[in-house]
Design an enzyme around this catalytic site. Sequence first.
Site, short mmCIF file in Angstrom:
data_model
loop_
_atom_site.label_atom_id
_atom_site.label_comp_id
_atom_site.label_asym_id
_atom_site.label_seq_id
_atom_site.Cartn_x
_atom_site.Cartn_y
_atom_site.Cartn_z
N ASN A 59 0.81 -1.19 0.04
CA ASN A 59 -0.02 -0.05 0.08
C ASN A 59 0.82 1.28 0.03
O ASN A 59 0.68 2.21 -0.92
CB ASN A 59 -0.89 -0.03 1.20
CG ASN A 59 -1.94 -0.74 1.31
OD1 ASN A 59 -2.21 -1.55 0.08
ND2 ASN A 59 -2.57 -1.22 2.19
N ARG A 85 -10.25 -4.26 -14.07
CA ARG A 85 -9.23 -5.13 -13.63
C ARG A 85 -9.55 -6.69 -14.16
O ARG A 85 -10.65 -6.99 -13.29
CB ARG A 85 -8.75 -4.86 -12.24
CG ARG A 85 -8.58 -3.45 -11.93
CD ARG A 85 -7.82 -3.57 -10.55
NE ARG A 85 -7.87 -2.05 -10.21
CZ ARG A 85 -6.90 -1.08 -10.18
NH1 ARG A 85 -5.91 -1.70 -10.94
NH2 ARG A 85 -6.84 0.12 -9.60
N HIS A 136 -15.08 2.98 -14.77
CA HIS A 136 -14.90 2.31 -13.57
C HIS A 136 -16.24 1.68 -13.21
O HIS A 136 -16.40 0.71 -12.32
CB HIS A 136 -14.65 3.45 -12.25
CG HIS A 136 -14.30 2.89 -11.20
ND1 HIS A 136 -15.17 2.74 -10.02
CD2 HIS A 136 -13.17 1.90 -10.98
CE1 HIS A 136 -14.34 2.17 -8.93
NE2 HIS A 136 -13.28 1.43 -9.55
N HIS A 169 -14.86 -3.76 -0.08
CA HIS A 169 -14.97 -3.43 -1.41
C HIS A 169 -16.24 -2.68 -1.93
O HIS A 169 -16.26 -1.86 -2.71
CB HIS A 169 -14.16 -3.91 -2.48
CG HIS A 169 -13.72 -3.36 -3.51
ND1 HIS A 169 -14.42 -3.66 -4.74
CD2 HIS A 169 -12.76 -2.58 -3.63
CE1 HIS A 169 -14.03 -2.89 -5.80
NE2 HIS A 169 -12.88 -2.34 -5.14
#
Length: 687
Positions: A49, A376, A436, A593
Amino acid sequence: MTKAEKHNNSYINREISWLQFNARVLQEATDETVPLIERLRFLGIFSNNLDEFFKVRYATVKRIVEAGKGGKNELGGIKAKELLEIITQIVIKQQSESLGILDTIKSKLENENIYIIDETQIDNAQHNFIKKYFVQNVSPALVTIILNDLVQLPNLKDSGAYLAVRMLMANGHKQFALLEIPKSINRFVVLPKQGDKRYIILIDDLLRHCLGDIFNIFDYKSISAHMIKISRDAELDFESDLSKSFIEKISDSVKHRQIGEPVRFVYDKTIDDDTLEYLMTKMEIDDTDSIIPGGRYHNRRDYMSFPSLGRTDLLYDKIEPLPIEGLSFESSIFEAIATKEYLLYAPYHTFSYVVKFLREAALDPQVKTIKITIYRLAEISHVASSLINAAINGKTVTVSIELQARFDEEANINYAQQMEDEGVNLIFGVQGLKVHSKMCVIEREEKNKIKRYGFISTGNFNESTAKIYTDHTFFTSDQSILKDVNKIFNFFDANYKIFRYKHLITSPHNTQKAVFKLIDAEIEKVKKGESGRIRLKMNSISSYVMIDKLYQASRAGVKIQMIVRGICCLIPGVKGMSDNIEIISVVDKFLEHSRLYIFGEDHNSKVYISSADWMTRNIDNRVEVSCPIYNDAIKQEIIDTYKICWNDNVKARLLNTAKENEYRINDKPKVRSQIAIYDYYLNKLQK
């Protein structure tokens, strides 16, 4: 009150808030209830991170400084140069803490007969194994850079790990060199077992043990090696060459990232002063770069893949993803969705239903078109192979693939080229906007009419991350919702048009306006003497506009509960500003998420799943979708699981003005939400 004072009193700086989030990750590495090897892996996540933070956020602030701007308005009332110094000090403190945690974990591993040894602890049997391993596996992949004043230092790779070697020559001169630690080789070398004891050596220390073999042509009196690492600005710079395709431009830009401007330099604090001075001069490190003295080892992100050694007792108990009642791998998903809507909540449910849906579409003669957005992809993607299969079978397949999904550009480029070769229609987003949103719409011919089926999700269509990210995927054949989804694909083709959506909330068109309307409805309820309530779950909230609207609702008396995993610039619990706002953050085994918006009380609520966090980029600069849930059973399911997460008193931290990440502790029965949600779905199956 000046604008700067308002910023300081009303918002937490985004970068500082992110560092507080990473401190929560580090807390998991200290938690003695977390299995030992998992604690090591949390150290790896913390480090990974931090690498991305410096390459993106620190680099952005540095650019503000180099442009000669103060940046106060953009940075929550803190000057950019001052913020760089604050970040460096926080990171130095966190890095020091992480080194202490690593030492503690190593000590506890020794109690489990697992020893991480260095080059000074190698016995004869291990020496022979290491020499053979070095010759066969390491030496062929090793890059050794001999340094001198006449030759320019090659660009060190972003986040690559290097050993800085110092040789004191027999003639009194000093010779410096760099060893690039090969990424192609596992960082951890498992040595032969000795009785019940397991031994592991880091490749760094294996190289230190073999320095004499590497530099045997040099006549030196002494030799030493210390770790260094550099992080570079990860911003992509695009060429204006009109002869190149968009894929080529992105590909070239990703390669250029490896030689971007340095933003952080980490070094072993025991390094010789002359070696450090020589390297910093060579690399042209300046005072806007973050210079961080560290421990003996860097790239601790590699601990994310620390070997399990067969010790399942030192790992989390594996959970078996659950089936969804009504959906079967032995029968048609289209037939099931035609009569009923379904909600998949990964990783509690198996993500395989998404792949099954796409595979069925690829084979079904009645399916005519498939349209999907991809952000992704997994390294080995069954989603991509299903889409290619569909195109080979003559379906019209349209894929909006985001080539600028940060740090996944290369994988997406590879799959984009494969899909393009097989006849898939590729859309590379919209100029100035990242796509997105996570959605799919399939058109199927039934009784000479076209019927749509599809799904909308909060997460990426990625089989790997679906095992560790919590995300909702909503399967539906609601023609009105899917008509809106189809309009978004039309927008990709004709983005000069403004489309009207009857059901979906979309960015960049109307997310702010639509959410404000929903918030205003709760404010109006309070004005009428009724109860106003808002429940939100997201990864991050940093948009001052959205925060101010929540402050307005709080002042009006609307009760607001928020579950925010990462960045949170909103300050809850401040009298006269945010009295009615409570915020928790849950960091646990899975990465939280999913994005959920719930407006109103349970019996009369409006519920949305969304791809959008409340950040300026998601509201104004991305294509995002928030989907209403009209199905009462699914709506209740989302509310139930939200409540379980909200009641967490094991892994929930309180986000408040103290900014100390204190755990929520109360006298209620223990609720570890991620375990409780799995049990919730298990109980549903057993009824």
